[in-house]
Design a protein around this motif. Structure first.
Motif, PDB file in Angstrom:
ATOM      1  N   THR A   1      11.248  42.675  69.437  1.00  0.00           N
ATOM      2  CA  THR A   1      11.034  41.232  69.442  1.00  0.00           C
ATOM      3  C   THR A   1       9.554  40.864  69.392  1.00  0.00           C
ATOM      4  OG1 THR A   1      11.296  41.348  71.838  1.00  0.00           O
ATOM      5  CG2 THR A   1      13.186  40.550  70.593  1.00  0.00           C
ATOM      6  N   HIS A   2       8.674  41.727  69.885  1.00  0.00           N
ATOM      7  CA  HIS A   2       7.274  41.324  70.017  1.00  0.00           C
ATOM      8  C   HIS A   2       6.262  42.162  69.244  1.00  0.00           C
ATOM      9  CE1 HIS A   2       9.013  39.154  73.416  1.00  0.00           C
ATOM     10  NE2 HIS A   2       7.967  38.361  73.335  1.00  0.00           N
ATOM     11  N   ALA A   3       6.538  43.456  69.034  1.00  0.00           N
ATOM     12  CA  ALA A   3       5.468  44.321  68.525  1.00  0.00           C
ATOM     13  C   ALA A   3       5.620  44.732  67.062  1.00  0.00           C
ATOM     14  CB  ALA A   3       5.363  45.566  69.396  1.00  0.00           C
ATOM     15  N   LEU A   4       6.861  44.714  66.547  1.00  0.00           N
ATOM     16  CA  LEU A   4       7.052  45.265  65.198  1.00  0.00           C
ATOM     17  C   LEU A   4       6.381  44.438  64.110  1.00  0.00           C
ATOM     18  CD1 LEU A   4      10.697  46.697  65.199  1.00  0.00           C
ATOM     19  CD2 LEU A   4       8.517  47.873  65.553  1.00  0.00           C
ATOM     20  N   ALA A   5       6.297  43.107  64.297  1.00  0.00           N
ATOM     21  CA  ALA A   5       5.707  42.239  63.267  1.00  0.00           C
ATOM     22  C   ALA A   5       4.275  42.671  62.967  1.00  0.00           C
ATOM     23  CB  ALA A   5       5.745  40.786  63.723  1.00  0.00           C
ATOM     24  N   ASP A   6       3.566  43.134  63.993  1.00  0.00           N
ATOM     25  CA  ASP A   6       2.181  43.573  63.824  1.00  0.00           C
ATOM     26  C   ASP A   6       2.088  44.786  62.892  1.00  0.00           C
ATOM     27  OD1 ASP A   6      -0.551  43.197  64.499  1.00  0.00           O
ATOM     28  OD2 ASP A   6      -0.431  45.027  65.725  1.00  0.00           O
ATOM     29  N   HIS A   7       3.168  45.568  62.826  1.00  0.00           N
ATOM     30  CA  HIS A   7       3.219  46.742  61.939  1.00  0.00           C
ATOM     31  C   HIS A   7       3.737  46.358  60.548  1.00  0.00           C
ATOM     32  CE1 HIS A   7       2.643  50.005  65.013  1.00  0.00           C
ATOM     33  NE2 HIS A   7       2.979  49.007  65.802  1.00  0.00           N
ATOM     34  N   GLY A   8       3.986  45.058  60.349  1.00  0.00           N
ATOM     35  CA  GLY A   8       4.508  44.608  59.059  1.00  0.00           C
ATOM     36  C   GLY A   8       6.009  44.792  58.940  1.00  0.00           C
ATOM     37  N   ILE A   9       6.682  44.870  60.075  1.00  0.00           N
ATOM     38  CA  ILE A   9       8.149  45.012  60.051  1.00  0.00           C
ATOM     39  C   ILE A   9       8.730  43.719  60.607  1.00  0.00           C
ATOM     40  CG2 ILE A   9      10.124  46.363  60.873  1.00  0.00           C
ATOM     41  CD1 ILE A   9       8.032  48.649  61.407  1.00  0.00           C
ATOM     42  N   LEU A  10       9.416  42.976  59.745  1.00  0.00           N
ATOM     43  CA  LEU A  10       9.938  41.689  60.180  1.00  0.00           C
ATOM     44  C   LEU A  10      11.429  41.816  60.456  1.00  0.00           C
ATOM     45  CD1 LEU A  10       7.994  39.451  57.671  1.00  0.00           C
ATOM     46  CD2 LEU A  10       7.344  40.147  59.975  1.00  0.00           C
ATOM     47  N   VAL A  11      11.797  41.552  61.680  1.00  0.00           N
ATOM     48  CA  VAL A  11      13.204  41.671  62.069  1.00  0.00           C
ATOM     49  C   VAL A  11      13.683  40.299  62.525  1.00  0.00           C
ATOM     50  CG1 VAL A  11      14.846  42.967  63.478  1.00  0.00           C
ATOM     51  CG2 VAL A  11      12.627  43.959  62.954  1.00  0.00           C
ATOM     52  N   GLU A  12      14.757  39.856  61.925  1.00  0.00           N
ATOM     53  CA  GLU A  12      15.266  38.531  62.320  1.00  0.00           C
ATOM     54  C   GLU A  12      16.588  38.660  63.055  1.00  0.00           C
ATOM     55  OE1 GLU A  12      15.397  35.992  58.910  1.00  0.00           O
ATOM     56  OE2 GLU A  12      13.227  36.186  58.624  1.00  0.00           O
ATOM     57  N   GLY A  13      16.870  37.644  63.848  1.00  0.00           N
ATOM     58  CA  GLY A  13      18.176  37.564  64.517  1.00  0.00           C
ATOM     59  C   GLY A  13      18.411  38.637  65.557  1.00  0.00           C
TER      60      GLY A  13
END
Ligand code: FAD
Ligand code: NAI
Length: 462
Positions: free
Chosen positions: A64-76
């Protein structure tokens, strides 16, 4: 009457490991356990289920918090707490069954029920008497109660109830800023609870290095945990909208109230010896209820020994295990021994906190001259790649001999990193020995090498 060379009372990590080692040494062994499964607090309601939930909640937090920084976008992303709890149960189940398998493999008899020492060399289990040439008490510990705070394991819980919650509390108040409070507080904060920790002292994790404790508090506060230090809880009242706690400032005496959905009481643990019959047999206990033992785990009654949480020392599973092995070897006539200067302690939060040996505070109090080598994870390439640069490694070495006296790590995988320094202390190594050892690149362990170099003022990457 069935008779054994050794009867161990309690099948926690102290007791079951003692039983296995004694069986390896050729003894006829029985182990008494009153719980429905083997493994004690550690496997059933302690180390293992807490680490399962720490892992699951950390995975949730990452997603929920850290993956976006690695360029991994997870929704829902959604939390399925029932599945998370079921998985925890599966992990516990596999571990306790593993111990049952080891008992069978080593031909250890599990005497199911509550054990009581009726006389030297005699143990009764639910009314049936057994003879034993040696008895080892390994009955462990239980959560410490607090006057005015009545535990029901639903809204006012110990660690056992906190591991079983079936929904995320809106506000979790933890009484005690120690290991249990911060590990389980982290679990529920990551899953969405607001967490407030009320601690009697003016710092967290007493007994640990003060500098580490300060950094730890700052990091946990940044993660959203709230702290009320120098504050004690004087009462708890359950109502329709939760539990109202009365807090009192240790410094000013000022009182106030705090409302919680769930309260976790985690102010320490105490030796568990209920209905063991120790007083009747004359086994000495200390003012804190712990069984008194000599350097060889022997009580004052010949043939009766004690190990683990029920005796003095850190209440840790690996300490209990070491003592279990040592006492079995002593009973077998060997030279069993535990090096209490080389017992690591790990707090499995994120980041982890790990320590071994002396703290700066202890060295100062003992008047021992020491050198400090420190290295931050911000300067470690692997930590940067991981996105886990909070924390540091600190090594303390004797100012004259350079011998490693202690190490304190706050940072990623600190619990694994500390093992190297434990080995160094066990072998009586100097900081120079650690500094001259080749460490793979890029690994977090290079921070340990750099801290060892820093003891002599020659860290390379800072
Ligand atoms: P226990 O594990 O307490 O086992 C004693 C056993 O004896 C119990 O199963 C009990 O049922 C049985 N017993 C008691 N009296 C009788 C009797 N009269 N007859 C028959 N059976 C009896 N330590 C770590 O090192 N790492 C961790 O990550 C960690 N996490 C923890 C998390 C939590 C939530 C808790 C509560 C503790 C944690 N600990 C951890 C501490 C660890 O669990 C204890 O130090 C360890 O279990 C002590 O082992 P022991 O064998 O002395 O006793
Ligand atoms: P603890 O001793 O670690 O911490 C208890 C905290 O409560 C201390 O900071 C103390 O100052 C505070 N306190 C005491 N009375 C208080 C009061 N009235 N109000 C507010 N604060 C108060 O004990 P904890 O966390 O309960 O853990 C018990 C034992 O279990 C530990 O000693 C530890 O050895 C073991 N454990 C080990 C783990 C690990 O190795 N990762 C994990 C969990 C438990």
């Amino acid at each position: 009457m069935d008779s054994f060379d050794l009867i161990v009372i309690g099948a926690g990590p102290g007791g079951y490991v003692c039983a296995i080692r004694a069986a390896q040494l050729g003894m006829k062994v029985a182990c008494v356990e009153q719980r429905a499964t083997l493994g004690g607090v550690c496997l059933n309601v302690g180390c293992i289920p807490s680490k399962a939930l720490l892992q699951s909640s950390e995975n949730f937090q990452e997603t929920t918090h850290a993956l976006a920084d690695h360029g991994i976008l997870v929704e829902g992303v959604k939390l399925d707490l029932a599945r998370m709890q079921a998985r925890k149960g599966e992990v516990v189940g596999a571990n306790v069954k593993g111990v049952e398998f080891l008992f069978k493999k080593n031909k250890i008899t599990w005497l199911k029920g509550a054990g009581r020492v009726t006389a030297p060399g005699r143990v009764a289990v639910d009314g049936t008497e057994y003879a034993a040439r040696h008895i080892v008490i390994a009955t462990g510990s239980e959560s410490m109660p607090l006057a005015g705070v009545e535990v029901d394991e639903k809204t006012i819980v110990t660690s056992t109830g906190a591991l079983e919650l079936d929904r995320v509390p809106g506000h979790l108040v933890v009484i005690g800023g120690g290991v249990i409070g911060l590990e389980l507080g982290s679990v529920w904060r990551r899953l969405g609870a607001q967490v407030t920790v009320v601690e009697f002292l003016d710092r967290l994790i007493p007994g640990n290095d003060g500098e580490v404790a300060k950094q730890f508090e700052r990091i946990l506060a940044r993660q959203g945990m709230k702290f009320r230090l120098s504050t004690k809880v004087t009462g708890a009242t359950k109502g329709a909208d939760g539990v109202t706690l009365t807090l009192e400032s240790v410094k000013t005496g000022k009182t106030e109230t705090l409302v919680a959905d769930v309260v976790l009481l985690a102010i320490g643990r105490r030796a568990y010896t209920a209905s063991l019959g120790l007083a009747e047999v004359g086994v000495a206990t200390d003012p804190r209820g712990r069984v008194v033992t000599d350097g060889h785990f022997a009580t004052n009654i010949p043939g009766i020994y004690a190990i683990g949480d029920v005796i003095a020392g850190p209440m840790l599973a690996h300490k209990a295990e070491e003592e279990g092995v040592a006492v079995a070897e002593i009973i077998a006539g060997q030279a069993g021994h535990v090096n209490y200067d080389a017992i690591p302690g790990v707090i499995y939060t994120w980041p982890e906190v790990a320590s071994v040996g002396k703290t700066e505070e202890e060295l100062k109090a003992a008047g021992i001259a020491y050198k400090v080598g420190k290295f931050p994870f911000t300067a470690n390439g692997r930590a940067r790649a991981m996105g886990a640069t909070e924390g540091f490694v600190k090594i303390l070495a004797d100012a004259t001999t350079d011998r490693v006296l202690g190490a304190h790590i706050i940072g990623p995988d600190a619990g694994t990193l500390i093992a190297e320094v434990v080995t160094a202390i066990e072998f009586g190594a100097s900081a120079e020995d650690v500094a001259r050892t080749c460490h793979a690149h890029p690994t977090l362990s290079e921070a340990v090498k750099e801290a060892a170099l820093a003891v002599d003022g020659r860290a390379l990457h800072i």
